[in-house]
Design a protein around this motif. Structure first.
Motif, PDB file in Angstrom:
ATOM      1  N   MET A 135      35.126  27.980  24.311  1.00 14.28           N
ATOM      2  CA  MET A 135      34.624  28.652  25.511  1.00 14.28           C
ATOM      3  C   MET A 135      35.805  29.111  26.355  1.00 14.28           C
ATOM      4  O   MET A 135      36.770  28.387  26.550  1.00 14.28           O
ATOM      5  CB  MET A 135      33.748  27.693  26.314  1.00 14.28           C
ATOM      6  CG  MET A 135      33.166  28.289  27.578  1.00 14.28           C
ATOM      7  SD  MET A 135      32.168  27.058  28.443  1.00 14.28           S
ATOM      8  CE  MET A 135      30.887  26.775  27.232  1.00 14.28           C
ATOM      9  N   SER A 136      35.728  30.309  26.867  1.00  9.72           N
ATOM     10  CA  SER A 136      36.806  30.839  27.684  1.00  9.72           C
ATOM     11  C   SER A 136      36.778  30.224  29.070  1.00  9.72           C
ATOM     12  O   SER A 136      35.752  29.746  29.537  1.00  9.72           O
ATOM     13  CB  SER A 136      36.679  32.359  27.788  1.00  9.72           C
ATOM     14  OG  SER A 136      35.465  32.706  28.408  1.00  9.72           O
ATOM     15  N   SER A 137      37.937  30.265  29.732  1.00 10.11           N
ATOM     16  CA  SER A 137      38.018  29.768  31.095  1.00 10.11           C
ATOM     17  C   SER A 137      37.228  30.680  32.015  1.00 10.11           C
ATOM     18  O   SER A 137      36.984  31.845  31.712  1.00 10.11           O
ATOM     19  CB  SER A 137      39.474  29.718  31.544  1.00 10.11           C
ATOM     20  OG  SER A 137      40.190  28.793  30.766  1.00 10.11           O
ATOM     21  N   PRO A 138      36.811  30.166  33.187  1.00 10.60           N
ATOM     22  CA  PRO A 138      36.063  31.000  34.118  1.00 10.60           C
ATOM     23  C   PRO A 138      36.827  32.270  34.447  1.00 10.60           C
ATOM     24  O   PRO A 138      38.037  32.253  34.688  1.00 10.60           O
ATOM     25  CB  PRO A 138      35.913  30.097  35.349  1.00 10.60           C
ATOM     26  CG  PRO A 138      36.023  28.714  34.812  1.00 10.60           C
ATOM     27  CD  PRO A 138      36.995  28.802  33.677  1.00 10.60           C
ATOM     28  N   SER A 139      36.118  33.385  34.435  1.00 10.44           N
ATOM     29  CA  SER A 139      36.766  34.658  34.718  1.00 10.44           C
ATOM     30  C   SER A 139      37.059  34.813  36.201  1.00 10.44           C
ATOM     31  O   SER A 139      37.929  35.574  36.587  1.00 10.44           O
ATOM     32  CB  SER A 139      35.878  35.814  34.237  1.00 10.44           C
ATOM     33  OG  SER A 139      34.596  35.740  34.844  1.00 10.44           O
ATOM     34  N   THR A 140      36.320  34.092  37.048  1.00 14.81           N
ATOM     35  CA  THR A 140      36.524  34.193  38.485  1.00 14.81           C
ATOM     36  C   THR A 140      37.838  33.537  38.875  1.00 14.81           C
ATOM     37  O   THR A 140      38.101  32.392  38.530  1.00 14.81           O
ATOM     38  CB  THR A 140      35.376  33.525  39.237  1.00 14.81           C
ATOM     39  OG1 THR A 140      34.157  34.155  38.861  1.00 14.81           O
ATOM     40  CG2 THR A 140      35.567  33.642  40.736  1.00 14.81           C
ATOM     41  N   LYS A 141      38.654  34.264  39.599  1.00 13.48           N
ATOM     42  CA  LYS A 141      39.929  33.732  40.065  1.00 13.48           C
ATOM     43  C   LYS A 141      39.741  33.128  41.442  1.00 13.48           C
ATOM     44  O   LYS A 141      39.208  33.755  42.352  1.00 13.48           O
ATOM     45  CB  LYS A 141      40.954  34.877  40.136  1.00 13.48           C
ATOM     46  CG  LYS A 141      42.330  34.456  40.637  1.00 13.48           C
ATOM     47  CD  LYS A 141      43.052  33.566  39.646  1.00 13.48           C
ATOM     48  CE  LYS A 141      44.491  33.304  40.108  1.00 13.48           C
ATOM     49  NZ  LYS A 141      45.165  32.327  39.227  1.00 13.48           N
ATOM     50  N   LEU A 142      40.177  31.885  41.600  1.00 15.08           N
ATOM     51  CA  LEU A 142      40.052  31.254  42.903  1.00 15.08           C
ATOM     52  C   LEU A 142      41.026  31.889  43.886  1.00 15.08           C
ATOM     53  O   LEU A 142      41.986  32.554  43.523  1.00 15.08           O
ATOM     54  CB  LEU A 142      40.319  29.753  42.794  1.00 15.08           C
ATOM     55  CG  LEU A 142      39.384  28.954  41.888  1.00 15.08           C
ATOM     56  CD1 LEU A 142      39.632  27.470  42.085  1.00 15.08           C
ATOM     57  CD2 LEU A 142      37.934  29.280  42.140  1.00 15.08           C
ATOM     58  N   GLY A 143      40.764  31.656  45.177  1.00 10.73           N
ATOM     59  CA  GLY A 143      41.622  32.192  46.206  1.00 10.73           C
ATOM     60  C   GLY A 143      41.309  33.630  46.563  1.00 10.73           C
ATOM     61  O   GLY A 143      42.066  34.277  47.283  1.00 10.73           O
ATOM     62  N   ALA A 148      38.569  36.602  48.138  1.00 17.93           N
ATOM     63  CA  ALA A 148      37.469  36.721  49.092  1.00 17.93           C
ATOM     64  C   ALA A 148      36.133  36.732  48.369  1.00 17.93           C
ATOM     65  O   ALA A 148      35.129  36.245  48.884  1.00 17.93           O
ATOM     66  CB  ALA A 148      37.641  37.987  49.926  1.00 17.93           C
ATOM     67  N   ASP A 149      36.119  37.258  47.139  1.00 20.83           N
ATOM     68  CA  ASP A 149      34.881  37.342  46.374  1.00 20.83           C
ATOM     69  C   ASP A 149      34.336  35.954  46.061  1.00 20.83           C
ATOM     70  O   ASP A 149      33.149  35.689  46.215  1.00 20.83           O
ATOM     71  CB  ASP A 149      35.143  38.123  45.084  1.00 20.83           C
ATOM     72  CG  ASP A 149      33.881  38.293  44.256  1.00 20.83           C
ATOM     73  OD1 ASP A 149      32.888  38.821  44.788  1.00 20.83           O
ATOM     74  OD2 ASP A 149      33.893  37.886  43.076  1.00 20.83           O
ATOM     75  N   THR A 150      35.211  35.050  45.613  1.00 21.33           N
ATOM     76  CA  THR A 150      34.778  33.688  45.292  1.00 21.33           C
ATOM     77  C   THR A 150      34.239  32.984  46.529  1.00 21.33           C
ATOM     78  O   THR A 150      33.169  32.370  46.497  1.00 21.33           O
ATOM     79  CB  THR A 150      35.946  32.875  44.706  1.00 21.33           C
ATOM     80  OG1 THR A 150      36.477  33.551  43.587  1.00 21.33           O
ATOM     81  CG2 THR A 150      35.477  31.497  44.284  1.00 21.33           C
ATOM     82  N   ALA A 151      34.973  33.064  47.615  1.00 24.69           N
ATOM     83  CA  ALA A 151      34.536  32.410  48.849  1.00 24.69           C
ATOM     84  C   ALA A 151      33.210  32.975  49.328  1.00 24.69           C
ATOM     85  O   ALA A 151      32.334  32.236  49.786  1.00 24.69           O
ATOM     86  CB  ALA A 151      35.602  32.576  49.924  1.00 24.69           C
ATOM     87  N   ALA A 152      33.037  34.276  49.213  1.00 29.84           N
ATOM     88  CA  ALA A 152      31.800  34.907  49.653  1.00 29.84           C
ATOM     89  C   ALA A 152      30.611  34.419  48.828  1.00 29.84           C
ATOM     90  O   ALA A 152      29.509  34.220  49.354  1.00 29.84           O
ATOM     91  CB  ALA A 152      31.923  36.423  49.561  1.00 29.84           C
ATOM     92  N   LYS A 153      30.828  34.235  47.529  1.00 26.66           N
ATOM     93  CA  LYS A 153      29.750  33.761  46.665  1.00 26.66           C
ATOM     94  C   LYS A 153      29.322  32.345  47.055  1.00 26.66           C
ATOM     95  O   LYS A 153      28.129  32.042  47.092  1.00 26.66           O
ATOM     96  CB  LYS A 153      30.200  33.798  45.205  1.00 26.66           C
ATOM     97  CG  LYS A 153      30.327  35.206  44.638  1.00 26.66           C
ATOM     98  CD  LYS A 153      30.876  35.172  43.211  1.00 26.66           C
ATOM     99  CE  LYS A 153      30.987  36.578  42.639  1.00 26.66           C
ATOM    100  NZ  LYS A 153      31.570  36.577  41.272  1.00 26.66           N
ATOM    101  N   VAL A 154      30.292  31.478  47.335  1.00 24.33           N
ATOM    102  CA  VAL A 154      29.959  30.114  47.751  1.00 24.33           C
ATOM    103  C   VAL A 154      29.270  30.145  49.108  1.00 24.33           C
ATOM    104  O   VAL A 154      28.272  29.456  49.339  1.00 24.33           O
ATOM    105  CB  VAL A 154      31.216  29.228  47.796  1.00 24.33           C
ATOM    106  CG1 VAL A 154      30.853  27.827  48.304  1.00 24.33           C
ATOM    107  CG2 VAL A 154      31.868  29.136  46.424  1.00 24.33           C
TER     108      VAL A 154
END
Length: 440
Positions: free
Chosen positions: A1-9, A11-17
């Motif tokens: 399985m590949s690593s998560p494509s979402t990169k932490l840090g 604005a997109d990740t924070a907005a999703k949470v």
């Protein structure tokens, strides 16, 4: 399985949470989230750490984390095992000799996996007149557990979640190390990892100005709810998102405390005395159990809750992504919230609560080691058709037991309760209790 494509840090990740945490208008208690990957932390929060003052939480706000503490107690024990000072298969009386003799003996391993049959001290304390665990001292509670004469089942036979067992493990750590339990955890786990904001309680709630208060909903608002256990072992650990980021990093990369040998012992599934894996069923979920850690098919995790606090910490070993939830409100379903967050930020990962094991149904034949009767059980809708064949050639008797709860059935005055893995059950009639198991 590949690593998560979402990169932490980002604005997109924070907005999703943030979208997952969206709450109705008005002052609400805090929920703090940390997502960890490749040494980075995404911190997102909602609500207030203190409703009265309007104070917001940050990544260094300390939260009461309840039974997330159990992995820290287990980690302390496993460190002593690796050092050759404790044996997993040894009778607990080697370390706490004043405990009653039992047959079979209760081992350290049984305490780690909740299969000792010893009581949950949270249920024992009310019988002594305590209104909540915060009223008792560590010494008083340990004395009650040491003097407790019975076990709910033969040690090793089945699972019953026991805060008392973990409190005794913390006592083992004190006696073997010669250090107070809170001091040992600080010196051998927290301090080496730089977890400077975290601690095990020593009888008092912290007076730290950056602490999250605990709340429960009431009358359309929220009221403080902080009557919690205040000594360590089973719970009573204070954690922050930033400190859990350091802890997670050591598990997946640093290996300063979580050495390879420690990691193997910590995450190894427990086993009952008949050899099958220890199972912890929660309504809607089926987990395995390691040392202070729950095992889903793809995740290692543990939750914690008490009064106005909820918490969860876990990681996905394959991709090394970690997740922490620290909540100052006791009505949060952290497993469901964690699943929603992961679906938003890393949808390619398997669900956090995918079952590791399948759970057998209640059907089948059961025998007893102490009586010659045979029970044959079949489903009858939501009820059970229980056919009892008595000894001596007497005719069988079939009765219908009504479902009263998860794994529990009743035909007054009889109560029949299955073990978590359905390999056995106990049936009681007033003060008489008998255990039945599937034939070997």
């Amino acid at each position: 399985m590949s690593s998560p494509s979402t990169k932490l840090g980002t604005a997109d990740t924070a907005a999703k949470v943030r979208a997952v945490l969206a709450a109705p208008e008005g002052p609400t208690p805090s929920v703090a989230v940390g997502v960890f990957k490749d040494g980075e932390t995404e911190f997102v929060s909602a609500g207030l750490a203190d409703i009265a003052t309007g104070r917001l939480p940050d990544a260094d706000t300390i939260y009461y984390a309840g039974s997330v503490a159990k992995q820290f107690t287990a980690l302390a024990v496993i460190q002593l095992v690796v050092a050759g000072k404790v044996g997993l298969g040894r009778d607990i009386r080697k370390y706490i000799p004043e405990m009653p003799r039992r047959s079979p003996a209760i081992t350290v391993d049984m305490l780690l996996h909740h299969i000792s049959g010893l009581p949950n001290n949270a249920k024992l304390l009310p019988l002594a007149g305590y209104r909540h665990p915060g009223q008792s001292t560590r010494a008083e509670t340990i004395e009650m557990l040491i003097r407790y004469p019975q076990t709910a089942f033969p040690p090793g036979a089945t699972f019953e979640y026991s805060n008392g067992g973990y409190l005794l493990l913390s006592e083992l750590v004190e006696r073997v190390s010669g250090m107070a339990f809170a001091d040992y955890v600080a010196a051998h786990i927290l301090d080496p990892l730089g977890m400077s904001r975290s601690s095990v309680l020593r009888g008092e709630f912290p007076g730290d100005p950056n602490i999250a208060r605990g709340y429960l909903p009431t009358d359309g608002g929220f009221s403080l709810s902080e009557d919690i256990p205040r000594f360590g072992g089973a719970g009573a650990i204070m954690l922050t998102i930033n400190d859990l980021a350091k802890y997670h990093h050591d598990i997946v990369a640093g290996h300063k405390v979580w050495t390879p040998k420690v990691s193997r012992l910590m995450t190894q599934p427990g086993q009952y005395d008949h050899g099958s894996p220890v199972i912890l069923p929660i309504p809607g979920h089926i987990f395995g159990y390691a040392s202070g850690l729950m095992l889903s098919r793809n995740w290692v995790l543990h939750g914690g809750n008490y009064a106005g606090f909820q918490a969860l910490f876990g990681w996905h070993p394959e991709t090394k992504l970690g997740l922490a939830l620290l909540c100052g409100r006791g009505d949060v379903d952290t497993t469901r919230l964690a699943a929603s967050i992961l679906k938003a930020v890393a949808p390619e990962l398997p669900a956090i609560d995918t079952p590791r094991f399948t759970l057998a149904g209640p059907e089948g034949r059961f025998v007893s080691d102490t009586m010659s009767a045979v029970y044959d059980i079949a489903r009858d809708g939501e009820a059970l058709a229980v056919t009892i064949t008595p000894p001596g050639g007497l005719p069988p008797l079939t009765q219908t037991f009504t479902r009263t709860g998860e794994g529990a059935y009743s035909l007054a005055p009889l109560a029949l309760t299955f073990d978590p893995d359905h390999r056995g059950f106990r049936i009681s009639n007033d003060s008489v209790v008998q255990r039945f198991r599937r034939p070997s």
